[in-house]
Design a protein around this motif. Structure first.
Motif, mmCIF file in Angstrom:
data_model
loop_
_atom_site.group_PDB
_atom_site.id
_atom_site.type_symbol
_atom_site.label_atom_id
_atom_site.label_comp_id
_atom_site.label_asym_id
_atom_site.label_seq_id
_atom_site.Cartn_x
_atom_site.Cartn_y
_atom_site.Cartn_z
ATOM 1 N N ASN A 1 0.821 -1.210 0.000
ATOM 2 C CA ASN A 1 0.000 0.000 0.000
ATOM 3 C C ASN A 1 0.855 1.260 0.000
ATOM 4 O O ASN A 1 0.530 2.229 -0.683
ATOM 5 C CB ASN A 1 -0.918 0.010 1.218
ATOM 6 N N ILE A 2 1.950 1.225 0.769
ATOM 7 C CA ILE A 2 2.817 2.408 0.793
ATOM 8 C C ILE A 2 3.354 2.680 -0.604
ATOM 9 O O ILE A 2 3.353 3.812 -1.079
ATOM 10 C CB ILE A 2 3.984 2.207 1.786
ATOM 11 N N TYR B 1 0.585 4.149 -2.680
ATOM 12 C CA TYR B 1 0.266 5.523 -2.308
ATOM 13 C C TYR B 1 1.373 6.465 -2.755
ATOM 14 O O TYR B 1 1.110 7.600 -3.130
ATOM 15 C CB TYR B 1 0.054 5.630 -0.793
ATOM 16 N N ARG B 2 2.619 5.989 -2.678
ATOM 17 C CA ARG B 2 3.728 6.840 -3.099
ATOM 18 C C ARG B 2 3.633 7.107 -4.593
ATOM 19 O O ARG B 2 3.837 8.222 -5.058
ATOM 20 C CB ARG B 2 5.042 6.155 -2.750
ATOM 21 N N HIS C 1 -1.181 9.391 3.604
ATOM 22 C CA HIS C 1 -1.611 8.131 4.217
ATOM 23 C C HIS C 1 -2.722 8.355 5.232
ATOM 24 O O HIS C 1 -2.684 7.827 6.332
ATOM 25 C CB HIS C 1 -0.431 7.453 4.909
ATOM 26 N N THR D 1 -5.688 7.289 5.873
ATOM 27 C CA THR D 1 -6.805 6.357 5.833
ATOM 28 C C THR D 1 -6.776 5.500 7.086
ATOM 29 O O THR D 1 -5.779 5.445 7.794
ATOM 30 C CB THR D 1 -6.692 5.431 4.615
ATOM 31 N N PHE E 1 -3.865 3.012 7.436
ATOM 32 C CA PHE E 1 -2.549 3.451 7.867
ATOM 33 C C PHE E 1 -2.547 4.023 9.284
ATOM 34 O O PHE E 1 -1.496 4.345 9.812
ATOM 35 C CB PHE E 1 -2.000 4.512 6.918
ATOM 36 N N SER F 1 1.650 7.904 13.107
ATOM 37 C CA SER F 1 0.322 8.136 12.514
ATOM 38 C C SER F 1 -0.523 9.025 13.415
ATOM 39 O O SER F 1 -1.223 9.918 12.940
ATOM 40 C CB SER F 1 -0.417 6.818 12.312
#
Ligand SMILES: [Zn+2]
Ligand SMILES: [Zn+2]
Length: 396
Positions: free
Chosen positions: A50-51, A54-55, A61, A63, A66, A117
């Motif tokens: 996912n990272i 997303y990048r 991030h 959501t 995350f 986060s």
């Protein structure tokens, strides 16, 4: 489905290792620990994937995945350090605190990630997304932080007061206080106080009427007269509003007449009330005889037209200049151009106007290649609406 299968196979392998190893040592803890290592690896793989995604789309991030996920993982794997059958030797001898290779490898990364986060909820993000819903990031930060505190405290109290209960499930191997949980507890308290209670967040520019008006007037200043005037006359005749002298006038009259129009229209795209407030024109279904005679050309690869955002909503299909969704019978003949980099749409005429004065994409600031400037790829509005429908309805 293939993905699900490989996950199951992966877990089965760890299950098997756990059964063998657990049987050899005659310990359920060892078995469960192997299973948890398998789950940890799968989860971490998913996080990294996912990272990366997303990048690629340059998305923040913010959501639930995350923010809540890492905290839960960190807490759970730290709690398990009281039970772990592997790597569980205390590295901090002669203290009441506990730190093992288990907690360093499996607990600490997510404890750290979770704390970052939480910090971002207070300092960086405006909203946190839960699938299609969203919540204010600060509110979410407080809820998350307080839940963490409550959870750790309740866990400690229950762990030390009703040991029998835990022993009936699985035997704890030591009763020391895990350093990870202590770190998380302290950092959460600090985060709730410093950026939470005393930190002020600088708000991002909202998509207000003023903001849109400023953008529109900037655009109008760029206008090259000839192609627009032609378009103008076409539009005004169909709409029978007084002939406007400038584009700005046309815009305002158009929006007025549109809001005054009282004929029942059905919303093609379900949009939240928030969106409706900022922009009064959301996609409308073509009423009357024009309604979808035939689909023109087939679009073979929709991904060529996908705006680079990890989570697509109708917002991502609004023109980057006038913030309106392309509408079929109304915008017909105007065409849509996508930025070659970010793939966000713009009305072709507005895009060309913009290129008169800038060679950067108005949205992502990437230089537009000169070949594209000379001959931008244009899609018909009708086709682009098919693209919008494809991505927006797929998300349901
Ligand atoms: Zn536009
Ligand atoms: Zn762009």
């Amino acid at each position: 489905m293939a993905k699900f299968k490989s996950v199951v196979i992966f877990l089965a392998i760890f299950c098997l290792i756990g059964i063998i190893h657990g049987a050899l040592l005659n310990s359920i803890n060892v078995f469960v620990t192997w299973l948890l290592i398998g789950i940890w690896l799968i989860y971490s793989f998913k996080v990294l994937k996912n990272i990366k995604q997303y990048r690629e789309f340059n998305s923040p991030h913010n959501t639930a995945f995350f923010t809540i996920g890492p905290v839960l993982m960190g807490i759970f794997y730290s709690v398990w350090s009281n039970f772990t059958g592997l790597l569980g030797e205390n590295l901090l001898e002669s203290t009441d605190l506990y730190l093992s290779w288990w907690s360093i490898l499996f607990g600490f990364p997510y404890i750290l990630y979770g704390s970052i986060s939480l910090y971002r909820c207070f300092k960086k993000y405006n909203v946190i997304h839960f699938r299609r819903k969203s919540i204010k990031a600060r509110t979410f930060g407080f809820i998350l932080g307080i839940s963490i505190l409550l959870f750790i405290i309740i866990y400690w109290i229950s762990f030390y007061s009703i040991i029998d209960f835990y022993e009936s499930l699985i035997t704890p191997l030591h009763f020391l206080i895990d350093l990870n949980l202590l770190i998380l507890l302290i950092s959460t308290i600090l985060l709730l106080i410093v950026p939470g209670l005393f930190g002020a967040q600088t708000p991002l520019p909202q998509l207000t009427r003023d903001y849109i008006a400023r953008r529109t007037s900037r655009l109008n200043n760029l206008t090259s007269p000839t192609p627009n005037r032609q378009r103008q006359t076409v539009r005004t005749t169909t709409r029978s509003s007084p002939t406007p002298s400038t584009r700005t006038v046309a815009r305002t009259t158009r929006s007025v007449s549109r809001s005054a129009r009282s004929t029942p229209t059905t919303n093609r795209y379900s949009t939240s009330s928030r969106e409706k407030k900022t922009t009064q024109t959301v996609g409308r279904r073509a009423t009357g005889p024009v309604r979808r005679k035939k689909t023109v050309t087939k679009i073979s690869n929709f991904n060529l037209y996908k705006p680079k955002a990890a989570r697509l909503s109708t917002e991502d299909f609004k023109c980057i200049f006038c913030f309106k969704l392309p509408e079929y019978p109304k915008d017909n003949g105007r065409g849509i151009i996508l930025c070659p980099k970010c793939k966000y749409p713009a009305h072709a005429d507005e895009f060309k106007d913009w290129l008169q004065s800038s060679n950067l994409c108005s949205r992502c600031n990437t230089p537009i290649p000169s070949s594209f400037r000379r001959n931008p790829k244009t899609i018909s509005v009708k086709n682009y609406i098919i693209v919008i429908k494809h991505f927006v309805s797929n998300r349901r």
